[in-house]
Enzyme design. Structure first.
Site, PDB file in Angstrom:
ATOM      1  CG  ASN A  12      -1.860   1.096   1.307  1.00 40.14           C
ATOM      2  OD1 ASN A  12      -1.799   2.030   0.501  1.00 40.14           O
ATOM      3  ND2 ASN A  12      -2.760   1.050   2.272  1.00 40.14           N
ATOM      4  CE  LYS A  19      -0.944   2.093   6.205  1.00 42.51           C
ATOM      5  NZ  LYS A  19      -2.318   2.166   6.517  1.00 42.51           N
ATOM      6  NE  ARG A  96      -6.183   1.543  -0.203  1.00 40.68           N
ATOM      7  CZ  ARG A  96      -6.202   2.698   0.446  1.00 40.68           C
ATOM      8  NH1 ARG A  96      -5.104   3.160   0.993  1.00 40.68           N
ATOM      9  NH2 ARG A  96      -7.321   3.381   0.549  1.00 40.68           N
ATOM     10  CG  HIS A 185     -13.021   3.480   2.880  1.00 42.54           C
ATOM     11  ND1 HIS A 185     -13.789   4.427   3.542  1.00 42.54           N
ATOM     12  CD2 HIS A 185     -11.733   3.784   3.160  1.00 42.54           C
ATOM     13  CE1 HIS A 185     -12.997   5.256   4.195  1.00 42.54           C
ATOM     14  NE2 HIS A 185     -11.739   4.889   3.972  1.00 42.54           N
ATOM     15  CG  HIS A 213     -14.415   1.796   6.437  1.00 44.57           C
ATOM     16  ND1 HIS A 213     -13.619   0.702   6.191  1.00 44.57           N
ATOM     17  CD2 HIS A 213     -13.567   2.808   6.734  1.00 44.57           C
ATOM     18  CE1 HIS A 213     -12.350   1.037   6.343  1.00 44.57           C
ATOM     19  NE2 HIS A 213     -12.292   2.317   6.659  1.00 44.57           N
ATOM     20  CG  LEU A 214     -18.164   4.306  11.338  1.00 46.92           C
ATOM     21  CD1 LEU A 214     -18.993   4.368  12.611  1.00 46.92           C
ATOM     22  CD2 LEU A 214     -18.644   5.346  10.329  1.00 46.92           C
ATOM     23  N   GLY A 215     -13.358   4.926  10.199  1.00 50.50           N
ATOM     24  CA  GLY A 215     -11.963   5.050  10.620  1.00 50.50           C
ATOM     25  C   GLY A 215     -11.640   6.530  10.675  1.00 50.50           C
ATOM     26  CG  ASN A 216      -8.224   9.920  10.689  1.00 49.69           C
ATOM     27  OD1 ASN A 216      -8.986  10.579  11.416  1.00 49.69           O
ATOM     28  ND2 ASN A 216      -7.113  10.407  10.202  1.00 49.69           N
ATOM     29  NE  ARG A 246     -10.366  12.540   3.924  1.00 52.20           N
ATOM     30  CZ  ARG A 246     -10.299  11.234   3.715  1.00 52.20           C
ATOM     31  NH1 ARG A 246     -11.361  10.567   3.303  1.00 52.20           N
ATOM     32  NH2 ARG A 246      -9.183  10.581   3.908  1.00 52.20           N
ATOM     33  CG  ASP A 287      -7.847   9.020  18.913  1.00 53.26           C
ATOM     34  OD1 ASP A 287      -8.814   8.386  19.397  1.00 53.26           O
ATOM     35  OD2 ASP A 287      -6.743   8.496  18.693  1.00 53.26           O
ATOM     36  CD  GLU A 341     -12.300  -3.141  13.179  1.00 49.49           C
ATOM     37  OE1 GLU A 341     -11.323  -3.480  13.863  1.00 49.49           O
ATOM     38  OE2 GLU A 341     -12.265  -3.026  11.941  1.00 49.49           O
ATOM     39  CG  ASN A 342     -11.287  -0.346  18.528  1.00 47.62           C
ATOM     40  OD1 ASN A 342     -11.087  -1.422  19.093  1.00 47.62           O
ATOM     41  ND2 ASN A 342     -10.682   0.004  17.419  1.00 47.62           N
ATOM     42  CD  GLU A 392      -9.096  -1.087   4.038  1.00 50.02           C
ATOM     43  OE1 GLU A 392      -8.787  -0.692   5.174  1.00 50.02           O
ATOM     44  OE2 GLU A 392      -9.268  -0.328   3.081  1.00 50.02           O
TER      45      GLU A 392
HETATM   46  P1  AMP Z   1      -8.526   3.690  11.150  1.00 49.18           P
HETATM   47  O1  AMP Z   1      -8.450   4.796  10.140  1.00 49.18           O
HETATM   48  O2  AMP Z   1      -9.497   2.602  10.776  1.00 49.18           O
HETATM   49  O3  AMP Z   1      -7.185   3.157  11.565  1.00 49.18           O
HETATM   50  O4  AMP Z   1      -9.155   4.344  12.481  1.00 49.18           O
HETATM   51  C1  AMP Z   1      -8.431   5.274  13.255  1.00 49.18           C
HETATM   52  C2  AMP Z   1      -9.352   5.933  14.248  1.00 49.18           C
HETATM   53  O5  AMP Z   1     -10.008   4.946  15.066  1.00 49.18           O
HETATM   54  C3  AMP Z   1      -8.646   6.818  15.266  1.00 49.18           C
HETATM   55  O6  AMP Z   1      -8.461   8.112  14.755  1.00 49.18           O
HETATM   56  C4  AMP Z   1      -9.610   6.823  16.448  1.00 49.18           C
HETATM   57  O7  AMP Z   1     -10.558   7.876  16.287  1.00 49.18           O
HETATM   58  C5  AMP Z   1     -10.363   5.523  16.305  1.00 49.18           C
HETATM   59  N1  AMP Z   1     -10.051   4.567  17.370  1.00 49.18           N
HETATM   60  C6  AMP Z   1      -9.058   3.675  17.409  1.00 49.18           C
HETATM   61  N2  AMP Z   1      -9.091   2.965  18.558  1.00 49.18           N
HETATM   62  C7  AMP Z   1     -10.150   3.416  19.263  1.00 49.18           C
HETATM   63  C8  AMP Z   1     -10.728   3.098  20.546  1.00 49.18           C
HETATM   64  N3  AMP Z   1     -10.229   2.142  21.327  1.00 49.18           N
HETATM   65  N4  AMP Z   1     -11.838   3.786  20.920  1.00 49.18           N
HETATM   66  C9  AMP Z   1     -12.351   4.753  20.126  1.00 49.18           C
HETATM   67  N5  AMP Z   1     -11.853   5.092  18.938  1.00 49.18           N
HETATM   68  C10 AMP Z   1     -10.780   4.440  18.501  1.00 49.18           C
END
Ligand code: AMP
Length: 406
Positions: A12, A19, A96, A185, A213-216, A246, A287, A341-342, A392
């Site tokens: 990636n 990565k 990727r 994604h 899909h809830l990441g950054n 964003r 975060d 997930e978290n 992924e």
């Molecule tokens: P990703 O882009 O999928 O790696 O997601 C990163 C984001 O996941 C971080 O910016 C955090 O906002 C969130 N995150 C990661 N670990 C946790 C956790 N234990 N509790 C809440 N949010 C988390």
């Protein structure tokens, strides 16, 4: 490819980072994983974990002037563990690639013509595709005889019907400039929707799933019988949900206003919406852990964090409603990526009060932590609410291996 070639290296490549993961496709085991950062700077850094031997993470700092130097350093680390790029056990390299336009609907073995086509798509992903191309070129130079496969972030969304993919703008202008909703994604949405069907004991063709899909970066998709019928990201990954930095959906007139009234340049608006908006724009943190901590601490600062959280959740719920209508019948909602997930409070708030839509979350199940796909809805709920960790790299490796071993 020899019969013993069962390994796939997944790359990636970003503009200043690479990565990677090396997987054995007999069982999906990770043999090695790592990250090169700050390529092109004097402080480049490679962190390599030899998972096959259970060894410690090794970190090297040095001057990796370009992607070639970075990939050579990765190859040397792999070779030190007996997993070098020259190994006959290596079946292929899977790359990727962010933007495949309408051209690439499937993972594709890379040849010169494919590489040219990916280059033609650079105007649609000016930040991402050039880095992906550099990674591909470098890997091909290192192992010209090895099959290399491009797996596109957009591919899963190419099944979207025209009425979901079109912006309601002048058709001729849109077509001339290839302006439409592509979505991103896709590798994650494909993997998670399939895993969710498996969790329900069903074939993907039998279920309708909303994937969050809830990441950054964050995106939602509506998947009907295994095919994507709508997704929240558009021409670029800026559209849709509120993200770490964003804005997601916004009235396009805000951009005219920022230019005409606030006197901002095109680049400043771009930076504002992509890097200084979303959660970080609303409260100064992107975060979710920190945002929850501030909310719990209370006070004025907690109020600011609470507003960011509430805007984030409100947008998420709008998409749940919208995609319920798009799908007609929803069998499952799947939360994935870092936040999905978290962050139990995000899942709880997103689903709260949606019993009329058949959706509910069981507080006990929601608070349990696990790396496995799991249901968090009570038995009585008509819609299964699930947490399904995304992977992924595994999906890219599987798609790559399926193609080269066919
Ligand atoms: P990703 O882009 O999928 O790696 O997601 C990163 C984001 O996941 C971080 O910016 C955090 O906002 C969130 N995150 C990661 N670990 C946790 C956790 N234990 N509790 C809440 N949010 C988390």
């Amino acid at each position: 490819m020899t019969a013993t070639a069962t390994r796939v290296l997944v790359l990636n490549s970003g503009s200043s980072s690479v990565k990677y993961q090396l997987l054995d496709m007999r069982d999906g085991a990770r043999l090695a994983a790592g990250l090169v950062e700050r390529i092109g700077e004097s402080t480049s850094r490679l962190a390599h974990t030899p998972l096959a031997t259970g060894g410690e993470k090794r970190e090297t700092e040095g001057d990796m002037a370009d992607h070639e130097a970075a990939l050579k350093a990765v190859a040397a680390e792999l070779a030190a563990d007996g997993l070098g790029l020259d190994s006959p056990q290596l079946a292929a390299i899977g790359h990727r690639v962010v933007h495949g336009g309408l051209e690439f609907t499937e993972p594709t073995v890379i040849d010169d013509a494919v590489l040219e086509e990916i280059e033609r798509l650079v105007p649609l992903a000016p930040l991402h595709n050039p880095a992906n191309i550099t990674g591909i070129r470098t890997a091909r130079a290192l192992r010209p005889d090895l099959p290399q496969v491009a797996v596109f972030d957009t591919a899963f969304h190419t099944t979207m019907p025209e009425h979901a993919a079109r912006y309601a703008i002048d058709v001729a202008t849109a077509d001339r400039h290839r302006i439409r909703r592509y979505g991103f994604h896709g590798t994650s949405h494909a993997y998670v929707s399939r895993k969710t069907a498996a969790l329900l004991g069903k074939d993907p063709s039998e279920v309708n799933v909303i994937v969050l899909h809830l990441g950054n970066g964050a995106s939602a998709s509506a998947v009907a019988g295994g095919r994507c019928v709508d997704t929240s990201m558009g021409l670029t990954p800026l559209e849709g949900l509120v993200m770490g930095t964003r804005s997601g959906d916004i009235d396009p007139a805000v951009t005219f206003h920022l230019k005409r009234v606030a006197g901002m340049s095109e680049d400043e608006v771009d930076e504002l919406l992509n890097k200084k908006s979303g959660l970080i724009g609303l409260c100064g943190d992107n975060d979710m852990r920190e945002i929850r901590r501030r909310i719990d601490a209370g006070g004025e600062d907690g109020e600011r964090a609470r507003l960011a959280f509430d805007v984030y959740i409100h947008r998420l719920r709008k998409y749940l409603g919208a995609y319920s209508a798009v799908l007609g019948r929803v069998d499952a909602v799947a939360f994935t990526a870092g936040v999905g997930e978290n962050a139990a409070p995000v899942r709880e708030a997103a689903i709260a009060g949606l019993e009329e839509m058949g959706m509910a979350v069981d507080a006990d199940l929601n608070s349990q932590r696990s790396d496995e796909p799991r249901l968090i809805s009570p038995e009585y709920a008509r819609v299964a609410v699930a947490v399904v960790p995304t992977d992924e790299e595994l999906e890219i490796a599987q798609q790559t291996y399926a193609l080269v071993s066919a």
